[in-house]
Design an enzyme around this catalytic site. Structure first.
Site, PDB file in Angstrom:
ATOM      1  CG  HIS A 170      37.738  33.365  40.792  1.00 54.93           C
ATOM      2  ND1 HIS A 170      36.430  33.747  40.593  1.00 54.93           N
ATOM      3  CD2 HIS A 170      38.041  33.747  42.057  1.00 54.93           C
ATOM      4  CE1 HIS A 170      35.975  34.351  41.679  1.00 54.93           C
ATOM      5  NE2 HIS A 170      36.932  34.351  42.579  1.00 54.93           N
ATOM      6  CG  HIS A 187      46.585  32.560  37.806  1.00 52.70           C
ATOM      7  ND1 HIS A 187      47.409  33.448  38.449  1.00 52.70           N
ATOM      8  CD2 HIS A 187      45.916  33.287  36.853  1.00 52.70           C
ATOM      9  CE1 HIS A 187      47.227  34.661  37.933  1.00 52.70           C
ATOM     10  NE2 HIS A 187      46.343  34.590  36.955  1.00 52.70           N
ATOM     11  CG  HIS A 226      43.229  33.876  32.897  1.00 48.52           C
ATOM     12  ND1 HIS A 226      42.269  34.411  33.726  1.00 48.52           N
ATOM     13  CD2 HIS A 226      44.421  34.235  33.424  1.00 48.52           C
ATOM     14  CE1 HIS A 226      42.867  35.072  34.716  1.00 48.52           C
ATOM     15  NE2 HIS A 226      44.180  34.977  34.554  1.00 48.52           N
ATOM     16  CG  HIS A 237      48.168  35.629  33.724  1.00 52.60           C
ATOM     17  ND1 HIS A 237      46.909  36.160  33.929  1.00 52.60           N
ATOM     18  CD2 HIS A 237      48.478  35.863  32.422  1.00 52.60           C
ATOM     19  CE1 HIS A 237      46.488  36.703  32.793  1.00 52.60           C
ATOM     20  NE2 HIS A 237      47.406  36.529  31.862  1.00 52.60           N
ATOM     21  CB  THR A 255      43.181  40.441  34.675  1.00 55.38           C
ATOM     22  OG1 THR A 255      43.495  39.135  35.191  1.00 55.38           O
ATOM     23  CG2 THR A 255      44.348  40.961  33.845  1.00 55.38           C
ATOM     24  CB  THR A 256      41.068  39.006  39.530  1.00 52.33           C
ATOM     25  OG1 THR A 256      42.319  39.096  40.219  1.00 52.33           O
ATOM     26  CG2 THR A 256      41.157  37.886  38.499  1.00 52.33           C
TER      27      THR A 256
HETATM   28 ZN   LIG Z   1      45.640  35.912  35.568  1.00 49.75          ZN
END
Ligand SMILES: [Zn+2]
Length: 252
Positions: A91, A116, A118, A135, A202-203
Site C-alpha cells: 500500500h 510511511h 501517501h 505519517h 486511515t486504513t
Molecule cells: Zn498514513
C-alpha cells in the site's frame, strides 16, 4: 536475527496496514486497496473487523478548516534512533524504527513505531491537498496512537527522502535493511505549529481514538521524488471523511 525481524515486521504491518504480505495470512485480515471493489467505499464489507470504516463518526482523514486557535502543548520531538528497515507493504513504503525515538506532548510520551507516505496528502487544508505526506505513527504507554503528519509540497529535493528512496523496495513484501545514517529529524519543518483533532487510522480497520497532529508548515520534496513514489503506488489515499461533532484545534 531473521526471526526477530520477521516478528516485528508482522506486528507493525498488521496494526497499521495489512493485506499483501504472506506473513499476514492469519489474524482475520482481508485484502484491501484504494480502487474498485477493494477501495475505501467497500472497506467495511471486506471484513467484519473493518466495520468502523463505515460506522465510525470520528474518521480520518478530514479537511482541516475553521480550526480553533487554542493553547496546546508543544510537540517535543526526540527522534534519535536510526530507521531499521524500509518495507513495501503493498500500500505504501513504511520505515520501521528501532526503539528510542519519541515525542512528548503535555507530559504524555508517544514512542515512534514507524513512518510511511501517501501521495497526495490525505488531510487537506481548506480543501487543498499537499503533493505528498509523511505519517509518523506513535504509540503511548496507554496504547493510544498519535500520528504526526508532515505535509510535503513540490520544490527542492528532500535529503531524507533521497536516502530512503535509494533503498526503495519496489515490490510488495520486499523489506530492505537501512544501514545509512539517516537523521529522521531532518524531515521535520522548523515551525512545529500543528492542527489537532481526534480521528482514526486511515486504513482498515479504521480504529478510532487516534490523536492526530497535522503540522501546519509543509516541507519540500522534488517532483522526481514524488514520481518515484507514485510510479509504485499510483493510489495511496482515503478520501476525506465527515467531521461530524468534532473540533479542530490549532496550536498557538
Ligand atoms: Zn498514513
Amino acid at each position: 536475527m531473521p526471526y526477530k525481524k520477521h516478528v516485528i515486521f508482522a506486528t507493525v504491518v498488521t496494526l497499521f496496514s495489512s493485506g499483501e504480505a504472506p506473513v499476514l495470512a492469519s489474524g482475520g485480515k482481508s485484502h484491501w486497496g484504494y480502487t474498485g471493489h477493494e477501495g475505501p467505499a467497500q472497506w467495511s464489507k471486506l471484513n467484519n473487523d473493518y466495520h468502523m470504516c463505515k460506522a465510525g463518526k470520528k474518521q480520518s482523514p478530514i479537511d482541516i478548516s475553521n480550526a480553533q486557535g487554542t493553547k496546546l502543548g508543544n510537540i517535543d520531538f526526540n527522534y534519535k534512533a536510526n530507521p531499521k528497515n524500509i518495507v513495501n507493504n503493498g500500500h505504501t513504503v513504511q520505515v520501521n524504527m528501532d526503539k528510542g525515538s519519541h515525542i512528548v506532548i503535555s507530559n504524555k510520551t508517544y514512542n515512534l513505531l514507524q513512518f510511511h507516505f501517501h501521495s497526495p496528502s490525505e488531510h487537506t487544508l481548506d480543501g487543498k491537498a499537499a503533493h505528498m505526506v509523511a505519517h509518523f505513527v506513535h504509540k503511548a504507554e496507554d496504547n493510544q496512537l498519535g500520528v504526526v503528519a508532515v505535509l510535503m509540497n513540490k520544490g527542492k529535493a528532500n535529503k531524507v527522502i533521497a536516502q530512503l528512496w535509494d533503498n526503495m523496495p519496489t515490490t510488495a513484501g520486499e523489506n530492505i535493511k537501512l544501514s545509512d545514517n539517516i537523521n529522521v529529524n531532518d524531515i521535520l519543518p522548523k515551525d512545529k505549529a500543528y492542527y489537532n483533532y481526534s480521528g482514526s487510522l486511515t486504513t482498515p480497520p479504521c480504529s478510532e481514538g487516534v490523536n492526530w497532529m497535522v503540522l501546519k508548515s509543509p516541507v519540500q520534496v522534488s517532483d522526481r521524488q514524488i514520481k518515484i513514489f507514485t510510479n509504485i503506488f499510483s493510489k495511496s489515499i482515503r478520501p476525506v471523511q465527515p467531521l461530524h461533532n468534532r473540533e479542530i484545534k490549532f496550536s498557538m
